[in-house]
Scaffold this motif. Structure first.
Motif, PDB file in Angstrom:
ATOM      1  N   LYS A 123       1.859  13.345   7.329  1.00 19.12           N
ATOM      2  CA  LYS A 123       2.797  12.267   6.979  1.00 19.12           C
ATOM      3  C   LYS A 123       3.706  11.954   8.162  1.00 19.12           C
ATOM      4  CE  LYS A 123       6.087  10.877   3.389  1.00 19.12           C
ATOM      5  NZ  LYS A 123       6.808  11.313   2.149  1.00 19.12           N
ATOM      6  N   VAL A 124       3.736  10.668   8.501  1.00 18.10           N
ATOM      7  CA  VAL A 124       4.580  10.208   9.603  1.00 18.10           C
ATOM      8  C   VAL A 124       5.592   9.221   9.044  1.00 18.10           C
ATOM      9  CG1 VAL A 124       4.634   9.094  11.864  1.00 18.10           C
ATOM     10  CG2 VAL A 124       2.642  10.469  11.189  1.00 18.10           C
ATOM     11  N   THR A 125       6.878   9.538   9.218  1.00 16.59           N
ATOM     12  CA  THR A 125       7.954   8.689   8.707  1.00 16.59           C
ATOM     13  C   THR A 125       8.793   8.192   9.873  1.00 16.59           C
ATOM     14  OG1 THR A 125       8.036   9.977   6.653  1.00 16.59           O
ATOM     15  CG2 THR A 125       9.938   8.566   7.149  1.00 16.59           C
ATOM     16  N   LEU A 126       8.748   6.893  10.097  1.00  9.90           N
ATOM     17  CA  LEU A 126       9.469   6.258  11.203  1.00  9.90           C
ATOM     18  C   LEU A 126       9.184   6.988  12.518  1.00  9.90           C
ATOM     19  CD1 LEU A 126      12.896   5.519   9.461  1.00  9.90           C
ATOM     20  CD2 LEU A 126      11.003   3.939   9.901  1.00  9.90           C
ATOM     21  N   GLY A 127       7.909   7.349  12.717  1.00 13.57           N
ATOM     22  CA  GLY A 127       7.491   7.987  13.962  1.00 13.57           C
ATOM     23  C   GLY A 127       7.672   9.488  14.011  1.00 13.57           C
ATOM     24  N   LYS A 128       8.233  10.069  12.970  1.00 16.98           N
ATOM     25  CA  LYS A 128       8.464  11.501  12.939  1.00 16.98           C
ATOM     26  C   LYS A 128       7.431  12.172  12.034  1.00 16.98           C
ATOM     27  CE  LYS A 128      11.981  15.001  11.997  1.00 16.98           C
ATOM     28  NZ  LYS A 128      13.380  15.244  11.527  1.00 16.98           N
TER      29      LYS A 128
ATOM     30  N   THR B  78       6.397   5.633   1.336  1.00 17.92           N
ATOM     31  CA  THR B  78       7.279   4.466   1.322  1.00 17.92           C
ATOM     32  C   THR B  78       6.698   3.386   2.231  1.00 17.92           C
ATOM     33  OG1 THR B  78       9.188   5.915   1.018  1.00 17.92           O
ATOM     34  CG2 THR B  78       9.631   3.643   1.722  1.00 17.92           C
ATOM     35  N   PRO B  79       6.367   2.213   1.691  1.00 15.68           N
ATOM     36  CA  PRO B  79       5.765   1.139   2.497  1.00 15.68           C
ATOM     37  C   PRO B  79       6.620   0.782   3.710  1.00 15.68           C
ATOM     38  CG  PRO B  79       5.642   0.622   0.163  1.00 15.68           C
ATOM     39  CD  PRO B  79       6.514   1.829   0.274  1.00 15.68           C
ATOM     40  N   PHE B  80       5.957   0.537   4.827  1.00 20.07           N
ATOM     41  CA  PHE B  80       6.564   0.146   6.090  1.00 20.07           C
ATOM     42  C   PHE B  80       7.404   1.257   6.734  1.00 20.07           C
ATOM     43  CE2 PHE B  80       6.359  -3.849   3.554  1.00 20.07           C
ATOM     44  CZ  PHE B  80       5.317  -4.449   4.245  1.00 20.07           C
ATOM     45  N   ILE B  81       7.579   2.363   6.022  1.00 21.62           N
ATOM     46  CA  ILE B  81       8.410   3.450   6.567  1.00 21.62           C
ATOM     47  C   ILE B  81       7.566   4.694   6.836  1.00 21.62           C
ATOM     48  CG2 ILE B  81      10.332   5.023   6.089  1.00 21.62           C
ATOM     49  CD1 ILE B  81      11.633   2.782   4.507  1.00 21.62           C
ATOM     50  N   SER B  82       6.706   5.033   5.864  1.00 21.55           N
ATOM     51  CA  SER B  82       5.880   6.229   5.982  1.00 21.55           C
ATOM     52  C   SER B  82       4.392   5.884   5.899  1.00 21.55           C
ATOM     53  CB  SER B  82       6.229   7.238   4.877  1.00 21.55           C
ATOM     54  OG  SER B  82       7.567   7.655   4.978  1.00 21.55           O
ATOM     55  N   LYS B  83       3.576   6.726   6.500  1.00 23.56           N
ATOM     56  CA  LYS B  83       2.121   6.617   6.388  1.00 23.56           C
ATOM     57  C   LYS B  83       1.528   8.017   6.485  1.00 23.56           C
ATOM     58  CE  LYS B  83       1.349   5.886  11.340  1.00 23.56           C
ATOM     59  NZ  LYS B  83       0.757   5.010  12.378  1.00 23.56           N
ATOM     60  N   ILE B  84       0.307   8.153   5.997  1.00 24.55           N
ATOM     61  CA  ILE B  84      -0.383   9.441   6.080  1.00 24.55           C
ATOM     62  C   ILE B  84      -1.660   9.273   6.898  1.00 24.55           C
ATOM     63  CG2 ILE B  84      -1.709  11.159   4.779  1.00 24.55           C
ATOM     64  CD1 ILE B  84       0.355  11.080   2.630  1.00 24.55           C
ATOM     65  N   LYS B  85      -1.765  10.136   7.927  1.00 27.67           N
ATOM     66  CA  LYS B  85      -2.936  10.128   8.802  1.00 27.67           C
ATOM     67  C   LYS B  85      -3.827  11.304   8.429  1.00 27.67           C
ATOM     68  CE  LYS B  85      -5.583   8.966  12.222  1.00 27.67           C
ATOM     69  NZ  LYS B  85      -6.352   7.698  12.209  1.00 27.67           N
ATOM     70  N   ASN B  86      -5.081  11.038   8.122  1.00 25.45           N
ATOM     71  CA  ASN B  86      -5.997  12.101   7.710  1.00 25.45           C
ATOM     72  C   ASN B  86      -6.639  12.776   8.925  1.00 25.45           C
ATOM     73  OD1 ASN B  86      -5.463  11.550   5.057  1.00 25.45           O
ATOM     74  ND2 ASN B  86      -7.281  10.296   4.748  1.00 25.45           N
TER      75      ASN B  86
ATOM     76  N   ASN C 121       0.810  -1.229   0.000  1.00 27.19           N
ATOM     77  CA  ASN C 121       0.000   0.000   0.000  1.00 27.19           C
ATOM     78  C   ASN C 121       0.844   1.282   0.000  1.00 27.19           C
ATOM     79  OD1 ASN C 121      -2.277   1.568   0.015  1.00 27.19           O
ATOM     80  ND2 ASN C 121      -2.568   1.461   2.237  1.00 27.19           N
ATOM     81  N   PRO C 122       1.511   1.626  -1.075  1.00 25.94           N
ATOM     82  CA  PRO C 122       2.341   2.835  -1.144  1.00 25.94           C
ATOM     83  C   PRO C 122       1.534   4.093  -1.503  1.00 25.94           C
ATOM     84  CG  PRO C 122       2.516   1.646  -3.192  1.00 25.94           C
ATOM     85  CD  PRO C 122       1.591   0.843  -2.325  1.00 25.94           C
ATOM     86  N   ILE C 123       0.203   3.955  -1.658  1.00 23.44           N
ATOM     87  CA  ILE C 123      -0.639   5.086  -2.069  1.00 23.44           C
ATOM     88  C   ILE C 123      -1.545   5.501  -0.902  1.00 23.44           C
ATOM     89  CG2 ILE C 123      -2.455   5.875  -3.628  1.00 23.44           C
ATOM     90  CD1 ILE C 123      -1.367   3.964  -5.706  1.00 23.44           C
ATOM     91  N   ALA C 124      -1.600   6.800  -0.638  1.00 24.56           N
ATOM     92  CA  ALA C 124      -2.484   7.341   0.399  1.00 24.56           C
ATOM     93  C   ALA C 124      -3.389   8.395  -0.236  1.00 24.56           C
ATOM     94  CB  ALA C 124      -1.672   7.962   1.527  1.00 24.56           C
ATOM     95  N   ILE C 125      -4.641   8.381   0.115  1.00 23.28           N
ATOM     96  CA  ILE C 125      -5.611   9.322  -0.449  1.00 23.28           C
ATOM     97  C   ILE C 125      -6.123  10.231   0.666  1.00 23.28           C
ATOM     98  CG2 ILE C 125      -7.839   9.579  -1.599  1.00 23.28           C
ATOM     99  CD1 ILE C 125      -7.370   6.871  -2.899  1.00 23.28           C
ATOM    100  N   VAL C 126      -6.009  11.539   0.432  1.00 21.47           N
ATOM    101  CA  VAL C 126      -6.537  12.539   1.361  1.00 21.47           C
ATOM    102  C   VAL C 126      -7.856  13.044   0.780  1.00 21.47           C
ATOM    103  CG1 VAL C 126      -6.153  14.762   2.489  1.00 21.47           C
ATOM    104  CG2 VAL C 126      -4.214  13.197   2.095  1.00 21.47           C
ATOM    105  N   GLY C 127      -8.932  12.846   1.535  1.00 23.36           N
ATOM    106  CA  GLY C 127     -10.256  13.200   1.037  1.00 23.36           C
ATOM    107  C   GLY C 127     -10.579  14.681   1.135  1.00 23.36           C
ATOM    108  N   VAL C 128     -11.726  15.047   0.582  1.00 22.96           N
ATOM    109  CA  VAL C 128     -12.204  16.431   0.621  1.00 22.96           C
ATOM    110  C   VAL C 128     -12.496  16.823   2.067  1.00 22.96           C
ATOM    111  CG1 VAL C 128     -14.030  18.010  -0.119  1.00 22.96           C
ATOM    112  CG2 VAL C 128     -13.189  16.243  -1.685  1.00 22.96           C
ATOM    113  N   GLY C 129     -12.058  18.016   2.451  1.00 21.42           N
ATOM    114  CA  GLY C 129     -12.270  18.469   3.824  1.00 21.42           C
ATOM    115  C   GLY C 129     -11.314  17.846   4.812  1.00 21.42           C
ATOM    116  N   GLU C 130     -10.215  17.314   4.322  1.00 19.64           N
ATOM    117  CA  GLU C 130      -9.213  16.702   5.193  1.00 19.64           C
ATOM    118  C   GLU C 130      -7.830  17.260   4.881  1.00 19.64           C
ATOM    119  OE1 GLU C 130     -11.018  12.233   5.987  1.00 19.64           O
ATOM    120  OE2 GLU C 130      -9.649  12.525   4.299  1.00 19.64           O
TER     121      GLU C 130
END
Length: 276
Positions: free
Chosen positions: A48-53, A67-75, A35-44
Motif C-alpha cells: 500500500k502506497v499512500t501519497l508516495g509513502k 482511499t481514491p486518489f490518495i492510496s493505491k496497492i501495488k501487487n 476505484n476504491p477497491i484493490a484485489i490481491v491475487g493468490v501468490g501475491e
C-alpha cells in the motif's frame, strides 16, 4: 376520477423505481472512476502506497479498500519462480567456459513492502542477477577446467550456499540452483579427450606390465620350489642307497633288460640277502 388516480400511481411507481436504479448507476460510476477497491491475487502480496509513502506491512490475498486518489496497492509476486540463464566465466587455469544454469527463487512474502520501498518491482535485474553471476564467476574461478567437469556437484553446492547467504538479507529466498551444462572451446575439449584416451592407454599398459611381472614371479617361485625339491631328493638318495633301489623300482615297468650276450639278468638285486 379513477383514471386520474391510476395515472398518478403509475407516475409514482416510475419515480420510486428510478431512484434505486440511479443510485446503483452512480455507485458503479463511482467505482469505475475512483476505484476504491484493490484485489490481491493468490501468490501475491499487496504493497500500500499512500501519497508516495509505503505502508510498513504486506497485504495478503483478498479484497482491500483504499482511499481514491490518495492510496493505491501495488501487487508483488511471491510465488517460486524459475529462470534459465547462461554466463561466460574463466576457470582457475584461464579456460573460458559458458555455464548454463537454472535458479529457483521467490520474494519473501513478509518483506514485499521493503523490496518495493528500497528497489521497486524490477528486483530480478537489479539484485538477483548481479549477485548470481558474481557468485558463479567467483566459485568457478577456483576450479581448473578439467577438475570442474568431475566436480560439478561440489561447485553447485558451493554456489547455492553463497547465494542463500547473500540474498537472504536482500529479501530473496533461493530454493534451488543447478548447473545444467558446461561448454568449453572445441580445442580444449579435444585436448581433454586426447588426455583421457592417453591416460586410459597408459593404465592398460601398466596393468599388462603388472600381469607379466606377476606371471614371471609365479614361474620363478615354481622353479625355485622344484629346484629345492630336487635337491632334497638328491641329498636323500645320496645318503640312503636302499632309497635309490626304491626309486628304481618305482620307475620300473616290469620288463627285464635284454643284453646282446643273451643272458637276461635283473638290473637290481631282487633279493639283497642272497650270497654268491
Amino acid at each position: 376520477m379513477t383514471k386520474m388516480m391510476n395515472k398518478n400511481e403509475f407516475d409514482f411507481d416510475k419515480k420510486a423505481l428510478a431512484t434505486p436504479v440511479l443510485v446503483i448507476v452512480l455507485v458503479v460510476m463511482f467505482l469505475l472512476i475512483f476505484n476504491p477497491i484493490a484485489i490481491v491475487g493468490v501468490g501475491e502480496r499487496g504493497v500500500k502506497v499512500t501519497l508516495g509513502k509505503v505502508s510498513p506491512q504486506s497485504f495478503t490475498e483478498g479484497v482491500h479498500f483504499v482511499t481514491p486518489f490518495i492510496s493505491k496497492i501495488k501487487n508483488m509476486n511471491v510465488k517460486t519462480q524459475k529462470t534459465y540463464m547462461s554466463t561466460e566465466v574463466y576457470t582457475k587455469d584461464i579456460q573460458q567456459a559458458r555455464i548454463s544454469y537454472v535458479i529457483n527463487y521467490n520474494l519473501q512474502p513478509q518483506n514485499a513492502y521493503k523490496m518495493y520501498r528500497e528497489v521497486g518491482t524490477d528486483y530480478v535485474n537489479t539484485i538477483l542477477m548481479p549477485v548470481v553471476e558474481g557468485t558463479i564467476k567467483d566459485v568457478i574461478g577456483k576450479w581448473n577446467a578439467q577438475d570442474l567437469v568431475a566436480n560439478r556437484e561440489a561447485a553447485t553446492s558451493d554456489i547455492v550456499g553463497k547465494l542463500q547467504r547473500q540474498l537472504e538479507s536482500k529479501y530473496l529466498n533461493v530454493t534451488g540452483f543447478q548447473i545444467t551444462d558446461i561448454n568449453y572451446s572445441k580445442v580444449f575439449e579435444q585436448a581433454i579427450e586426447s588426455k583421457v584416451t592417453a591416460e586410459q592407454e597408459a593404465l592398460k599398459a601398466k596393468n599388462r606390465t603388472v600381469q607379466i611381472q606377476e606371471e614371471a614371479k609365479q614361474k620363478i617361485i615354481s622353479a625355485e620350489a622344484e629346484a629345492r625339491s630336487m635337491k632334497i631328493r638328491s641329498d636323500a638318495l645320496a645318503k640312503n642307497k636302499a632309497l635309490v633301489q626304491y626309486e628304481a623300482v618305482q620307475k620300473w615297468n616290469g620288463v627285464l633288460p635284454v643284453y646282446m650276450l643273451g643272458d637276461t639278468v635283473p638290473f637290481i638285486g631282487l633279493n639283497s640277502g642272497t650270497k654268491r
